[in-house]
Write a protein that holds these residues in place. Structure first.
Motif, PDB file in Angstrom:
ATOM      1  N   GLY A   1      34.916  26.543  29.223  1.00  0.00           N
ATOM      2  CA  GLY A   1      33.516  26.917  29.053  1.00  0.00           C
ATOM      3  C   GLY A   1      32.603  26.405  30.149  1.00  0.00           C
ATOM      4  O   GLY A   1      31.374  26.481  30.040  1.00  0.00           O
ATOM      5  N   TYR A   2      33.196  25.868  31.231  1.00  0.00           N
ATOM      6  CA  TYR A   2      32.391  25.367  32.359  1.00  0.00           C
ATOM      7  C   TYR A   2      32.988  25.936  33.643  1.00  0.00           C
ATOM      8  O   TYR A   2      34.120  25.608  34.003  1.00  0.00           O
ATOM      9  N   ARG A   3      32.223  26.802  34.316  1.00  0.00           N
ATOM     10  CA  ARG A   3      32.783  27.532  35.458  1.00  0.00           C
ATOM     11  C   ARG A   3      31.972  27.375  36.742  1.00  0.00           C
ATOM     12  O   ARG A   3      32.216  28.085  37.717  1.00  0.00           O
ATOM     13  N   TYR A   4      30.995  26.462  36.725  1.00  0.00           N
ATOM     14  CA  TYR A   4      30.194  26.284  37.938  1.00  0.00           C
ATOM     15  C   TYR A   4      31.041  25.622  39.024  1.00  0.00           C
ATOM     16  O   TYR A   4      31.621  24.551  38.827  1.00  0.00           O
ATOM     17  N   CYS A   5      31.119  26.253  40.163  1.00  0.00           N
ATOM     18  CA  CYS A   5      31.930  25.758  41.279  1.00  0.00           C
ATOM     19  C   CYS A   5      31.019  25.444  42.462  1.00  0.00           C
ATOM     20  O   CYS A   5      30.241  26.304  42.911  1.00  0.00           O
ATOM     21  N   GLU A   6      31.107  24.237  42.976  1.00  0.00           N
ATOM     22  CA  GLU A   6      30.263  23.816  44.092  1.00  0.00           C
ATOM     23  C   GLU A   6      30.618  24.549  45.378  1.00  0.00           C
ATOM     24  O   GLU A   6      29.825  24.609  46.310  1.00  0.00           O
TER      25      GLU A   6
ATOM     26  N   LYS B   1      37.473  20.345  41.620  1.00  0.00           N
ATOM     27  CA  LYS B   1      38.349  21.333  42.238  1.00  0.00           C
ATOM     28  C   LYS B   1      38.348  22.572  41.349  1.00  0.00           C
ATOM     29  O   LYS B   1      37.782  22.559  40.255  1.00  0.00           O
ATOM     30  N   CYS B   2      38.990  23.634  41.829  1.00  0.00           N
ATOM     31  CA  CYS B   2      38.843  24.919  41.159  1.00  0.00           C
ATOM     32  C   CYS B   2      40.172  25.650  41.038  1.00  0.00           C
ATOM     33  O   CYS B   2      41.051  25.535  41.909  1.00  0.00           O
ATOM     34  N   HIS B   3      40.340  26.402  39.943  1.00  0.00           N
ATOM     35  CA  HIS B   3      41.554  27.181  39.715  1.00  0.00           C
ATOM     36  C   HIS B   3      41.539  28.522  40.441  1.00  0.00           C
ATOM     37  O   HIS B   3      42.582  29.165  40.561  1.00  0.00           O
ATOM     38  N   ASP B   4      40.375  28.976  40.883  1.00  0.00           N
ATOM     39  CA  ASP B   4      40.279  30.284  41.507  1.00  0.00           C
ATOM     40  C   ASP B   4      41.031  30.300  42.842  1.00  0.00           C
ATOM     41  O   ASP B   4      40.919  29.368  43.640  1.00  0.00           O
ATOM     42  N   GLN B   5      41.778  31.376  43.078  1.00  0.00           N
ATOM     43  CA  GLN B   5      42.580  31.462  44.300  1.00  0.00           C
ATOM     44  C   GLN B   5      41.711  31.410  45.556  1.00  0.00           C
ATOM     45  O   GLN B   5      42.100  30.835  46.574  1.00  0.00           O
TER      46      GLN B   5
ATOM     47  N   PHE C   1      39.868  23.782  48.087  1.00  0.00           N
ATOM     48  CA  PHE C   1      38.511  23.229  48.096  1.00  0.00           C
ATOM     49  C   PHE C   1      38.447  21.942  47.278  1.00  0.00           C
ATOM     50  O   PHE C   1      39.041  21.812  46.223  1.00  0.00           O
ATOM     51  N   LYS C   2      37.689  21.002  47.794  1.00  0.00           N
ATOM     52  CA  LYS C   2      37.440  19.728  47.111  1.00  0.00           C
ATOM     53  C   LYS C   2      35.971  19.386  47.337  1.00  0.00           C
ATOM     54  O   LYS C   2      35.515  19.310  48.477  1.00  0.00           O
ATOM     55  N   SER C   3      35.226  19.227  46.254  1.00  0.00           N
ATOM     56  CA  SER C   3      33.802  18.959  46.394  1.00  0.00           C
ATOM     57  C   SER C   3      33.558  17.576  47.003  1.00  0.00           C
ATOM     58  O   SER C   3      34.474  16.748  47.082  1.00  0.00           O
ATOM     59  N   LYS C   4      32.345  17.321  47.401  1.00  0.00           N
ATOM     60  CA  LYS C   4      31.986  16.012  47.925  1.00  0.00           C
ATOM     61  C   LYS C   4      32.145  14.963  46.831  1.00  0.00           C
ATOM     62  O   LYS C   4      31.710  15.152  45.698  1.00  0.00           O
ATOM     63  N   SER C   5      32.800  13.869  47.146  1.00  0.00           N
ATOM     64  CA  SER C   5      33.053  12.814  46.163  1.00  0.00           C
ATOM     65  C   SER C   5      31.763  12.131  45.736  1.00  0.00           C
ATOM     66  O   SER C   5      30.849  11.936  46.550  1.00  0.00           O
ATOM     67  N   LYS C   6      31.690  11.781  44.449  1.00  0.00           N
ATOM     68  CA  LYS C   6      30.537  11.064  43.907  1.00  0.00           C
ATOM     69  C   LYS C   6      31.001   9.757  43.290  1.00  0.00           C
ATOM     70  O   LYS C   6      32.070   9.697  42.676  1.00  0.00           O
TER      71      LYS C   6
END
Length: 447
Positions: free
Chosen positions: A374-379, A404-408, A413-418
């Motif tokens: 239920g959460y699909r926002y991808c940076e 990270k994301c499941h989309d092909q 892709f790896k978002s900026k670390s927090k």
């Protein structure tokens, strides 16, 4: 349908030859091969009772392929009756197990044939000389290597795997440490053992380069304690190398099966003492479940398989994952939360109104993977995906989190670390201190 005679496990001519050799006292050969055992009970829902012996491997493989279908798969096994002399049998694995388990341990000299260009599980053959590596801990090394491969599966194909999905078989002796490792991720396998072998060789190369070079960063190996990674290198008579045999991914490979030993030795493959594998619950017989789960190329329903590919140019194929990632059912035993309540609440607030679906803990790497629903926002794209959810990775060692994301289209892709909030630092450190104190206390008790 006629019942199977146990003597068919070994060709009639072979049995006659063995009996003649005993009678003439020319060679001491055991008669246990021809010993009659209780016959396998007939069952309407039981496996097909086809049994065919072959002298030539190609004939056996062709027959197994011809007689199998998506719902009823036959396998080719090899059994050894003399030093260097092997016979092939095409049979359903359940039928094979019924007769195989009655053999005395020293006569269980059998192998599975891993057919060329056939789907297979990821498997590893680990070994090293104990005499040349007295300071090495094979159990710890094996667990580290399993965690490393689990991380590669996660990073390359988004496959979630841990020690509970890994069949860990041990046949070590006082002279040699020896393990067979089989990754049994439900319906997720490699296209064939060439693709599996390329991944294994690539990982081994990464490890060697990481250990021998001065580079301190690697997108996967840096998650592990470098001292533990260095322990994977062992001494051999030909110099230093990893304790992974990379030569077991050849055409129609023979791979020793559960409970089997090499000819003339008593080192049968058994479940290791440190194995955490949870066998399938489809069968009431736990030993049968372990045997079937440990086979490299046997699958109950081939049409449901998701094939992973690792090409010669080191590229991976995730197309097979794209359309089914939503329907992929993780085991119900997966814990939706971690052992850090404050961290779970932080993640829940971060993905609200979405929820945590599962949380996997890679203990050696100090990594938590939160799968969401239920959460699909991808940076990466700055908006929500239409269908694919994302997942969050927490590095407990560095106290950071990234998405990270499941989309092909977002592969790699790896978002900026927090940085995690300071109040969560305390809970993670407190947990680490508690585990350390428990380990010290346990060590004192054992002494």
């Amino acid at each position: 349908m006629s019942e199977i005679n146990f003597q068919k496990f070994y060709d009639t001519k072979i049995i006659e030859k063995v009996e003649k050799q005993n009678a003439d006292s020319e060679k001491e050969v055991s008669k246990t091969w021809a010993k009659e055992h209780q016959k396998m009970p007939l069952s309407i829902l039981g496996p097909r009772e086809l049994w065919m012996n072959f002298d030539k491997q190609m004939n056996a493989l062709n027959t197994a392929s011809k007689e199998s279908n998506d719902y009823d798969m036959l396998c080719t096994f090899v059994y050894q009756i003399d030093n260097g002399y092997r016979k092939f049998v095409v049979i359903h694995p359940e039928t094979f197990w019924w007769h195989y388990k009655h053999l005395p341990p020293e006569r269980r000299c059998s192998y599975e044939v891993i057919p060329e260009n056939h789907p297979c599980r990821l498997y590893l053959d680990l070994e090293y000389s104990i005499e040349l590596n007295l300071g090495h801990d094979g159990t710890s090394m094996t667990n580290t290597l399993i965690d490393i491969f689990c991380m590669y599966l996660l990073v390359h194909w988004h496959v979630i795997c841990n020690k509970y999905n890994v069949v860990n078989l041990d046949s070590s002796t006082s002279e040699k440490f020896s393990r067979h490792i089989i990754f049994n991720t439900r319906d997720v396998v490699f296209k064939d053992n060439y693709h599996a072998g390329r991944l294994v060789k690539s990982v081994c190369t990464d490890i060697l380069n990481y250990v021998t070079s001065k580079e301190k960063q690697h997108n996967i190996l840096s998650c592990f304690d470098k001292t533990q990674v260095e322990q994977l290198i062992v001494e051999t008579k030909k110099g230093k190398r990893l304790f992974v045999d990379t030569a077991v991914y050849s055409k129609n490979r023979h791979f020793r099966i559960y409970k089997s030993t090499k000819w003339g030795k008593q080192s049968n493959l058994e479940i290791s003492n440190d194995s955490k594998y949870i066998p399938s619950t489809v069968y009431n017989d736990k030993e049968l479940s372990i045997f079937l789960d440990s086979l490299i190329s046997y699958f109950v329903m081939k049409k449901n398989l998701i094939l992973l590919e690792y090409s010669e140019n080191d590229t991976v194929n995730t197309n097979c994952f794209k359309d089914i990632v939503q329907q992929y059912n993780y085991q119900e035993s997966d814990n939706p939360c971690s052992k850090y309540p404050m961290l779970d609440r932080y993640i829940s607030n971060l993905i609200s109104p979405g929820k945590i679906r599962t949380c996997k803990h890679f203990e050696t790497a100090k990594i938590l993977v939160y799968e969401t629903v239920g959460y699909r926002y991808c940076e990466n794209i700055g908006r929500c995906h239409k269908s694919n959810n994302v997942f969050w990775i927490v590095n407990l060692k560095n106290k950071i989190i990234y998405q990270k994301c499941h989309d092909q289209d977002c592969f790699g892709f790896k978002s900026k670390s927090k940085q995690l909030p300071e109040e969560i630092y305390f809970q993670i450190d407190e947990e680490g201190d508690m585990l350390l104190n428990n380990a010290i206390t346990q060590n004192s008790v054992e002494k």
